[in-house]
Enzyme design. Structure first.
Site, PDB file in Angstrom:
ATOM      1  N   THR A   9       0.830  -1.220   0.000  1.00 43.34           N
ATOM      2  CA  THR A   9       0.000   0.000   0.000  1.00 43.34           C
ATOM      3  C   THR A   9       0.863   1.269   0.000  1.00 43.34           C
ATOM      4  O   THR A   9       0.325   2.368  -0.002  1.00 43.34           O
ATOM      5  CB  THR A   9      -0.913   0.022   1.245  1.00 43.34           C
ATOM      6  OG1 THR A   9      -0.074  -0.153   2.399  1.00 43.34           O
ATOM      7  CG2 THR A   9      -1.951  -1.082   1.202  1.00 43.34           C
ATOM      8  N   VAL A  12       6.526   2.819  -2.834  1.00 40.50           N
ATOM      9  CA  VAL A  12       7.367   1.871  -3.575  1.00 40.50           C
ATOM     10  C   VAL A  12       6.551   0.619  -3.902  1.00 40.50           C
ATOM     11  O   VAL A  12       6.607   0.091  -5.023  1.00 40.50           O
ATOM     12  CB  VAL A  12       8.639   1.498  -2.777  1.00 40.50           C
ATOM     13  CG1 VAL A  12       9.440   0.431  -3.510  1.00 40.50           C
ATOM     14  CG2 VAL A  12       9.509   2.728  -2.548  1.00 40.50           C
ATOM     15  N   ARG A  37      -3.013  -2.099   9.943  1.00 38.40           N
ATOM     16  CA  ARG A  37      -3.940  -1.024   9.559  1.00 38.40           C
ATOM     17  C   ARG A  37      -4.630  -1.281   8.230  1.00 38.40           C
ATOM     18  O   ARG A  37      -5.747  -0.853   8.003  1.00 38.40           O
ATOM     19  CB  ARG A  37      -3.161   0.306   9.387  1.00 38.40           C
ATOM     20  CG  ARG A  37      -2.605   0.924  10.601  1.00 38.40           C
ATOM     21  CD  ARG A  37      -1.870   2.225  10.236  1.00 38.40           C
ATOM     22  NE  ARG A  37      -0.634   2.013   9.476  1.00 38.40           N
ATOM     23  CZ  ARG A  37       0.539   1.739  10.027  1.00 38.40           C
ATOM     24  NH1 ARG A  37       0.644   1.669  11.330  1.00 38.40           N
ATOM     25  NH2 ARG A  37       1.629   1.530   9.280  1.00 38.40           N
ATOM     26  N   CYS A 126      18.433   4.128  -3.384  1.00 38.02           N
ATOM     27  CA  CYS A 126      18.048   4.673  -4.690  1.00 38.02           C
ATOM     28  C   CYS A 126      19.132   5.568  -5.317  1.00 38.02           C
ATOM     29  O   CYS A 126      19.448   5.435  -6.499  1.00 38.02           O
ATOM     30  CB  CYS A 126      16.748   5.450  -4.564  1.00 38.02           C
ATOM     31  SG  CYS A 126      16.650   6.453  -3.072  1.00 38.02           S
ATOM     32  N   LYS A 206      25.539   5.827   3.042  1.00 33.04           N
ATOM     33  CA  LYS A 206      25.056   4.710   2.216  1.00 33.04           C
ATOM     34  C   LYS A 206      25.718   4.792   0.842  1.00 33.04           C
ATOM     35  O   LYS A 206      26.152   3.795   0.275  1.00 33.04           O
ATOM     36  CB  LYS A 206      23.535   4.785   2.032  1.00 33.04           C
ATOM     37  CG  LYS A 206      22.716   4.360   3.237  1.00 33.04           C
ATOM     38  CD  LYS A 206      21.226   4.579   2.930  1.00 33.04           C
ATOM     39  CE  LYS A 206      20.404   4.577   4.198  1.00 33.04           C
ATOM     40  NZ  LYS A 206      19.029   5.078   3.978  1.00 33.04           N
ATOM     41  N   ARG A 228      17.601  17.287  -0.231  1.00 37.74           N
ATOM     42  CA  ARG A 228      16.196  17.094  -0.609  1.00 37.74           C
ATOM     43  C   ARG A 228      15.673  18.346  -1.281  1.00 37.74           C
ATOM     44  O   ARG A 228      15.872  19.461  -0.766  1.00 37.74           O
ATOM     45  CB  ARG A 228      15.377  16.804   0.660  1.00 37.74           C
ATOM     46  CG  ARG A 228      13.952  16.408   0.402  1.00 37.74           C
ATOM     47  CD  ARG A 228      13.811  15.012  -0.130  1.00 37.74           C
ATOM     48  NE  ARG A 228      14.192  14.007   0.848  1.00 37.74           N
ATOM     49  CZ  ARG A 228      14.416  12.728   0.556  1.00 37.74           C
ATOM     50  NH1 ARG A 228      14.308  12.289  -0.681  1.00 37.74           N
ATOM     51  NH2 ARG A 228      14.771  11.877   1.488  1.00 37.74           N
ATOM     52  N   HIS A 235      15.411  11.441  -8.660  1.00 39.71           N
ATOM     53  CA  HIS A 235      16.595  12.031  -8.048  1.00 39.71           C
ATOM     54  C   HIS A 235      17.575  12.473  -9.144  1.00 39.71           C
ATOM     55  O   HIS A 235      17.738  11.774 -10.146  1.00 39.71           O
ATOM     56  CB  HIS A 235      17.335  10.995  -7.184  1.00 39.71           C
ATOM     57  CG  HIS A 235      16.581  10.544  -5.972  1.00 39.71           C
ATOM     58  ND1 HIS A 235      15.483  11.186  -5.481  1.00 39.71           N
ATOM     59  CD2 HIS A 235      16.809   9.485  -5.144  1.00 39.71           C
ATOM     60  CE1 HIS A 235      15.052  10.555  -4.384  1.00 39.71           C
ATOM     61  NE2 HIS A 235      15.838   9.516  -4.168  1.00 39.71           N
TER      62      HIS A 235
END
Ligand SMILES: NC(=O)c1ccc[n+]([C@@H]2O[C@H](COP(=O)([O-])OP(=O)(O)OC[C@H]3O[C@@H](n4cnc5c(N)ncnc54)[C@H](OP(=O)(O)O)[C@@H]3O)[C@@H](O)[C@H]2O)c1
Length: 330
Positions: A9, A12, A37, A126, A206, A228, A235
């Site tokens: 849901t 991604v 949920r 990513c 990372k 960001r 990106h």
């Protein structure tokens, strides 16, 4: 092949469902999983409604592969349970990436290292994926010594709540739940993931560590500033790379034009260069502004853009699944 999508849901997860459909992955049964949920909710796959289940029901259904995009904590807890049941997990979170017993896979580079024994396979970060898809073919030819990268990352990299924050702010509503510590619309935040003791963010480290692991070369030096920006298409990265030997720019372009998964968009005089708007929804990695760094020997500047939800996450994971299927490894 029976496939479970854990986090179905989410942003991604939704993209994984789309990519499975578009690439015609032979799904005999889809098992969508999410948190408590969402159990009982319906998602649409190949025009049909499918009911979201909890992880226990998913394990009982014994899919061959489970693609996870449900956050690191969920992955640390649930991936071993799936793996123990003989289900191959492809995990989008950072939970297993630097575990020396787990493979960190970008199919264009190192899918050939996978075996039947790999029950938890890590999908890289990513911003790292799109960079190494471009750097690896150049590394083979010239040897990458050092990389200096600055990123311009989409809010879709933070998940649904971040996209909601951006559009709420844009419509003048500043009352929504804040994912970022500052407004993101009309702003730029030099801050992705948490700050570490060395002054870098976790996202920056990372890029440093995952690049070495995927390209299989600990001697590659990487330094990153991850940022960001208020965009949603993908990106972007300004990458400065120093090689162990000199190169010819025309040959660099030729190598990249022939590289798997890479599209060269490099005609700046006609305003042709990669952008998040044009990379949005695409599976490839786009590279342009290819030019010599005139301040340093053997150094090159590149501009790399990809849809972080596609090649940066969903597409890369589905490509790993395709490799497992084609090679009878799951
Ligand atoms: N966005 C990107 O560009 C990107 C790229 C690479 C990797 N990733 C990674 O992918 C993961 C998901 O990111 P996202 O952007 O899709 O986030 P998101 O939109 O917030 O979605 C999170 C998903 O995880 C599910 N989930 C949460 N807790 C769960 C639990 N205990 N058991 C089962 N499912 C659970 C959620 O289900 P509910 O709807 O029920 O809450 C939802 O489906 C993260 O690990 C992220 O680091 C993201």
């Amino acid at each position: 092949m029976k496939i479970a999508v854990v986090g179905s849901t989410g942003l991604v997860g939704g993209e994984i469902l789309k990519v499975l459909e578009e690439r015609n992955f032979p799904v005999t049964e889809l098992i969508p999983v999410a948190s408590e949920r969402s159990v009982g909710k319906q998602i649409t796959f190949k025009g049909k409604q499918v009911t979201v289940v909890g992880f226990e029901d998913a394990i009982k259904a014994k899919p061959a592969i489970a693609i996870f995009s449900a956050g690191g904590g969920t992955s640390l807890k649930l991936a071993p349970l799936f793996a123990e049941a003989g289900i191959t997990v492809i995990d989008n979170s950072s939970a297993w990436r630097m575990d020396p017993t787990k493979k960190l896979v970008v199919p264009e580079i190192n899918a050939n290292t996978l075996t039947k024994e790999d029950k938890i396979i890590a999908n890289p970060n990513c911003s790292t994926i799109q960079m190494v898809v471009v750097l690896n073919p150049l590394h083979k030819k010239y040897g990458v010594k050092r990389v200096v990268v600055s990123t311009y990352q989409s809010v879709t990299g933070t998940g649904k709540a971040a996209v909601d924050q951006l559009f709420a702010e844009r419509s003048g509503d500043h009352s929504t739940e804040k994912v970022y510590p500052h407004p993101i619309d009309l702003n730029v935040l030099p801050h992705i993931d948490v700050f570490l003791d060395n002054g870098y963010t976790k996202e920056e480290m990372k890029m440093v560590n995952e690049t070495k692991k995927i390209m299989g070369d600990d001697s590659i030096l990487v330094t990153a500033t991850t940022v960001r920006i208020p965009t949603i298409g993908g990106h972007s990265e300004a990458v400065n790379v120093e090689f162990g030997q000199d190169f010819d720019v025309a040959e660099v372009k030729e190598i990249l034009e022939g590289a798997e998964g890479v599209v060269v968009q490099d005609d700046p005089k006609n305003f042709v260069y990669p952008m998040p708007l044009t990379a949005h929804g695409r599976d490839e990695v786009f590279v342009g502004r290819i030019r010599r760094d005139e301040s340093r020997p053997n150094a090159l500047n590149l501009w790399i853009v990809a849809d972080n939800l596609r090649k940066g996450a969903a597409t890369n994971a589905v490509q790993i699944a395709e490799y497992l299927l084609a090679n009878n490894l799951a």
